[in-house]
Write a protein that holds these residues in place. Sequence first.
Motif, PDB file in Angstrom:
ATOM      1  N   ILE A 209      14.012 -38.721  61.730  1.00 25.08           N
ATOM      2  CA  ILE A 209      15.155 -38.527  62.628  1.00 25.08           C
ATOM      3  C   ILE A 209      15.946 -39.832  62.608  1.00 25.08           C
ATOM      4  CG2 ILE A 209      15.843 -38.131  65.042  1.00 25.08           C
ATOM      5  CD1 ILE A 209      14.559 -35.669  63.759  1.00 25.08           C
ATOM      6  N   PHE A 210      17.248 -39.715  62.336  1.00 24.43           N
ATOM      7  CA  PHE A 210      18.056 -40.930  62.166  1.00 24.43           C
ATOM      8  C   PHE A 210      18.610 -41.417  63.510  1.00 24.43           C
ATOM      9  CE2 PHE A 210      18.266 -38.705  58.060  1.00 24.43           C
ATOM     10  CZ  PHE A 210      17.644 -39.680  57.283  1.00 24.43           C
ATOM     11  N   GLY A 211      17.856 -42.260  64.159  1.00 26.90           N
ATOM     12  CA  GLY A 211      18.317 -42.904  65.390  1.00 26.90           C
ATOM     13  C   GLY A 211      17.806 -42.208  66.639  1.00 26.90           C
ATOM     14  N   ASP A 212      17.162 -42.991  67.521  1.00 25.35           N
ATOM     15  CA  ASP A 212      16.747 -42.436  68.820  1.00 25.35           C
ATOM     16  C   ASP A 212      17.231 -43.334  69.959  1.00 25.35           C
ATOM     17  OD1 ASP A 212      15.055 -44.566  68.424  1.00 25.35           O
ATOM     18  OD2 ASP A 212      13.199 -43.463  68.872  1.00 25.35           O
ATOM     19  N   ASP A 213      18.300 -44.106  69.640  1.00 25.65           N
ATOM     20  CA  ASP A 213      18.841 -45.000  70.675  1.00 25.65           C
ATOM     21  C   ASP A 213      20.317 -44.691  70.952  1.00 25.65           C
ATOM     22  OD1 ASP A 213      19.785 -45.791  68.205  1.00 25.65           O
ATOM     23  OD2 ASP A 213      19.400 -47.933  68.497  1.00 25.65           O
ATOM     24  N   TYR A 214      20.687 -43.435  70.764  1.00 25.86           N
ATOM     25  CA  TYR A 214      22.063 -43.017  71.075  1.00 25.86           C
ATOM     26  C   TYR A 214      22.214 -42.789  72.581  1.00 25.86           C
ATOM     27  CZ  TYR A 214      23.220 -42.247  66.145  1.00 25.86           C
ATOM     28  OH  TYR A 214      23.485 -42.417  64.814  1.00 25.86           O
ATOM     29  N   PRO A 215      23.444 -42.883  73.086  1.00 32.08           N
ATOM     30  CA  PRO A 215      23.649 -42.628  74.532  1.00 32.08           C
ATOM     31  C   PRO A 215      23.644 -41.130  74.847  1.00 32.08           C
ATOM     32  CG  PRO A 215      25.735 -43.199  73.469  1.00 32.08           C
ATOM     33  CD  PRO A 215      24.671 -43.315  72.409  1.00 32.08           C
ATOM     34  N   THR A 216      22.527 -40.469  74.567  1.00 29.00           N
ATOM     35  CA  THR A 216      22.349 -39.040  74.855  1.00 29.00           C
ATOM     36  C   THR A 216      21.052 -38.916  75.667  1.00 29.00           C
ATOM     37  OG1 THR A 216      21.081 -38.745  72.827  1.00 29.00           O
ATOM     38  CG2 THR A 216      23.457 -38.329  72.673  1.00 29.00           C
ATOM     39  N   PRO A 217      20.806 -37.781  76.342  1.00 26.41           N
ATOM     40  CA  PRO A 217      19.631 -37.699  77.221  1.00 26.41           C
ATOM     41  C   PRO A 217      18.307 -38.067  76.541  1.00 26.41           C
ATOM     42  CG  PRO A 217      21.092 -35.863  77.651  1.00 26.41           C
ATOM     43  CD  PRO A 217      21.694 -36.612  76.486  1.00 26.41           C
ATOM     44  N   ASP A 218      18.064 -37.636  75.286  1.00 22.76           N
ATOM     45  CA  ASP A 218      16.792 -38.029  74.656  1.00 22.76           C
ATOM     46  C   ASP A 218      16.981 -39.090  73.569  1.00 22.76           C
ATOM     47  OD1 ASP A 218      17.615 -36.724  72.328  1.00 22.76           O
ATOM     48  OD2 ASP A 218      16.451 -34.916  72.725  1.00 22.76           O
ATOM     49  N   GLY A 219      18.188 -39.627  73.459  1.00 17.36           N
ATOM     50  CA  GLY A 219      18.443 -40.725  72.515  1.00 17.36           C
ATOM     51  C   GLY A 219      18.789 -40.274  71.101  1.00 17.36           C
ATOM     52  N   MET A 279      10.768 -41.913  63.485  1.00  8.18           N
ATOM     53  CA  MET A 279      12.093 -42.336  63.943  1.00  8.18           C
ATOM     54  C   MET A 279      12.635 -43.399  62.993  1.00  8.18           C
ATOM     55  SD  MET A 279      13.029 -40.509  66.345  1.00  8.18           S
ATOM     56  CE  MET A 279      12.128 -39.171  67.110  1.00  8.18           C
ATOM     57  N   GLY A 280      13.786 -43.124  62.386  1.00  8.69           N
ATOM     58  CA  GLY A 280      14.405 -44.084  61.471  1.00  8.69           C
ATOM     59  C   GLY A 280      15.651 -44.679  62.102  1.00  8.69           C
ATOM     60  N   PRO A 281      16.305 -45.580  61.367  1.00  8.96           N
ATOM     61  CA  PRO A 281      17.541 -46.173  61.893  1.00  8.96           C
ATOM     62  C   PRO A 281      18.679 -45.159  61.926  1.00  8.96           C
ATOM     63  CG  PRO A 281      17.140 -46.883  59.635  1.00  8.96           C
ATOM     64  CD  PRO A 281      15.959 -46.047  60.033  1.00  8.96           C
ATOM     65  N   ARG A 282      19.732 -45.471  62.666  1.00  6.80           N
ATOM     66  CA  ARG A 282      20.933 -44.618  62.688  1.00  6.80           C
ATOM     67  C   ARG A 282      21.531 -44.525  61.286  1.00  6.80           C
ATOM     68  NH1 ARG A 282      24.717 -46.296  67.807  1.00  6.80           N
ATOM     69  NH2 ARG A 282      23.167 -46.056  69.476  1.00  6.80           N
ATOM     70  N   ARG A 283      22.173 -43.390  60.987  1.00  6.80           N
ATOM     71  CA  ARG A 283      22.946 -43.269  59.741  1.00  6.80           C
ATOM     72  C   ARG A 283      24.358 -43.732  60.030  1.00  6.80           C
ATOM     73  NH1 ARG A 283      21.816 -37.271  57.494  1.00  6.80           N
ATOM     74  NH2 ARG A 283      22.895 -36.846  59.431  1.00  6.80           N
ATOM     75  N   PRO A 284      24.930 -44.560  59.143  1.00  3.91           N
ATOM     76  CA  PRO A 284      26.302 -45.019  59.414  1.00  3.91           C
ATOM     77  C   PRO A 284      27.239 -43.820  59.558  1.00  3.91           C
ATOM     78  CG  PRO A 284      25.419 -46.010  57.387  1.00  3.91           C
ATOM     79  CD  PRO A 284      24.399 -45.040  57.864  1.00  3.91           C
ATOM     80  N   GLY A 285      28.121 -43.892  60.551  1.00  2.82           N
ATOM     81  CA  GLY A 285      29.141 -42.853  60.689  1.00  2.82           C
ATOM     82  C   GLY A 285      28.697 -41.603  61.425  1.00  2.82           C
ATOM     83  N   ASP A 286      27.488 -41.598  61.991  1.00  2.00           N
ATOM     84  CA  ASP A 286      27.027 -40.435  62.762  1.00  2.00           C
ATOM     85  C   ASP A 286      27.412 -40.611  64.230  1.00  2.00           C
ATOM     86  OD1 ASP A 286      25.843 -38.448  61.290  1.00  2.00           O
ATOM     87  OD2 ASP A 286      23.808 -39.253  61.438  1.00  2.00           O
ATOM     88  N   PRO A 287      28.402 -39.878  64.752  1.00  3.08           N
ATOM     89  CA  PRO A 287      28.714 -39.990  66.184  1.00  3.08           C
ATOM     90  C   PRO A 287      27.565 -39.436  67.022  1.00  3.08           C
ATOM     91  CG  PRO A 287      30.448 -38.783  65.003  1.00  3.08           C
ATOM     92  CD  PRO A 287      29.287 -38.931  64.063  1.00  3.08           C
ATOM     93  N   PRO A 288      27.373 -39.937  68.250  1.00  3.89           N
ATOM     94  CA  PRO A 288      26.261 -39.464  69.080  1.00  3.89           C
ATOM     95  C   PRO A 288      26.327 -37.956  69.335  1.00  3.89           C
ATOM     96  CG  PRO A 288      27.397 -41.313  70.153  1.00  3.89           C
ATOM     97  CD  PRO A 288      28.156 -40.997  68.920  1.00  3.89           C
ATOM     98  N   GLU A 289      27.549 -37.439  69.545  1.00  5.19           N
ATOM     99  CA  GLU A 289      27.645 -36.028  69.955  1.00  5.19           C
ATOM    100  C   GLU A 289      28.877 -35.381  69.332  1.00  5.19           C
ATOM    101  OE1 GLU A 289      27.168 -35.598  74.152  1.00  5.19           O
ATOM    102  OE2 GLU A 289      27.564 -33.438  74.112  1.00  5.19           O
ATOM    103  N   LEU A 290      28.686 -34.190  68.762  1.00  5.17           N
ATOM    104  CA  LEU A 290      29.818 -33.406  68.238  1.00  5.17           C
ATOM    105  C   LEU A 290      29.656 -31.982  68.749  1.00  5.17           C
ATOM    106  CD1 LEU A 290      29.895 -34.580  64.491  1.00  5.17           C
ATOM    107  CD2 LEU A 290      31.652 -35.041  66.215  1.00  5.17           C
ATOM    108  N   VAL A 291      30.483 -31.608  69.703  1.00  5.58           N
ATOM    109  CA  VAL A 291      30.411 -30.257  70.257  1.00  5.58           C
ATOM    110  C   VAL A 291      31.826 -29.714  70.334  1.00  5.58           C
ATOM    111  CG1 VAL A 291      29.805 -28.866  72.278  1.00  5.58           C
ATOM    112  CG2 VAL A 291      28.287 -30.707  71.546  1.00  5.58           C
ATOM    113  N   ALA A 292      31.987 -28.456  69.905  1.00 12.77           N
ATOM    114  CA  ALA A 292      33.314 -27.828  69.850  1.00 12.77           C
ATOM    115  C   ALA A 292      33.730 -27.299  71.212  1.00 12.77           C
ATOM    116  CB  ALA A 292      33.279 -26.644  68.879  1.00 12.77           C
TER     117      ALA A 292
END
Length: 330
Positions: A209-219, A279-292
């Motif tokens: 999983i690329f990144g678990d330190d995003y500003p989302t409820p479970d990271g 848990m791996g590092p974030r992928r460059p360019g992945d926004p925390p959240e994309l919802v339509a």
Amino acid sequence: MSSEKILVIGGAGYVGSHFVRYALHEGLEVSVADNLSTGHRSALRGTAFFQFDLTGSDALLQHLSRNRYAAIFHFAASCLVGESVEKPDLYYRNNLIAAYNMLEAMRATNHDRVIFSSTCAVYGAPQRLPLTEDHPKQPISPYGRTKLAIEWMLEDYHRAYEIRSASLRYFNAAGCEPQDGLGEDHRPETHLIPNVVRYALRLTNDLVIFGDDYPTPDGTCIRDYIHVTDLAEAHIKAMAKMDHNPLIRMNLGTGAGLSNLEIVSAVSRVSGVKLSPKMGPRRPGDPPELVADPSLAFRELDWKPSRSNIEEIVRQALQWFSEHPSGYPD
Ligand SMILES: NC(=O)c1ccc[n+]([C@@H]2O[C@H](COP(=O)([O-])OP(=O)(O)OC[C@H]3O[C@@H](n4cnc5c(N)ncnc54)[C@H](O)[C@@H]3O)[C@@H](O)[C@H]2O)c1
């Protein structure tokens, strides 16, 4: 629906092959054009098939000179965000030049309707959520930039040459139709659901999983998963809508997001297999959240996703990979 003839470019790919299946069910007469660079010949059945490459300027022109279509569906593209950063030349050629060739061939042969696979990557990093169509367009990858440039090209070709178009901005395409032998088989696979399912079936040894330190409820990152057959239905509705609206640009998503860890839990629940991803590092360019915000499509197309339940999507992927552990044969 009448037995109108349509051309599906990129119809041997994941989204395209599911669209072809749906269009055939709807009674349309379908021809597919594909160079099979990432698509699969065995994902196609019941259609005429023409193997050619859209980056060559002549093949589609010759084809459209001899065949008449009510509409052209353009799924063909290179669509790996990371690869587009490393090899932008490939993306400008296979996405932008190919789309230009298509529009010129359409213009020369008086074909005036195209339904185009766009993407939520045209927005870039969200400034507000959910994403509405009027959100600023600041794509952060060459992939997203080529898709936005094609949308602009479509607008200009409409103004100058009256070519009608629908740019449908998909969020995360998911699900499949295993009962008809159709699945998701990208090589390499960068999408989460097939990768988690393959891990649950022990077809692969690693799940990161690329990144678990995003500003989302479970990271972990949150995405909006829309079933490919819901996408297909929206394409047919968009084709009909073009009679009244010659320039359509809209989101196709569900309006609800799921985090990466929620996807892992869903696969664990449905498969009965306990999963422990790394848990791996974030992928460059992945926004925390994309919802339509899909309300424009709901309203304008009289469409609602009815197949995008995550457990059903996971069940389908489990069935397909159990039956096709190595993916399509060709
Ligand atoms: N899969 C998703 O989640 C997603 C999300 C947003 C947008 N999209 C867009 O939807 C479309 C389809 O995506 P997909 O996941 O099915 O990809 P895919 O790689 O499975 O399918 C693309 C198809 O186009 C064909 N193709 C590529 N370049 C070609 C060329 N120059 N000439 C002829 N054929 C060519 C490939 O062989 C393949 O069959 C793409 O345009 C993609 O950008 C996909």
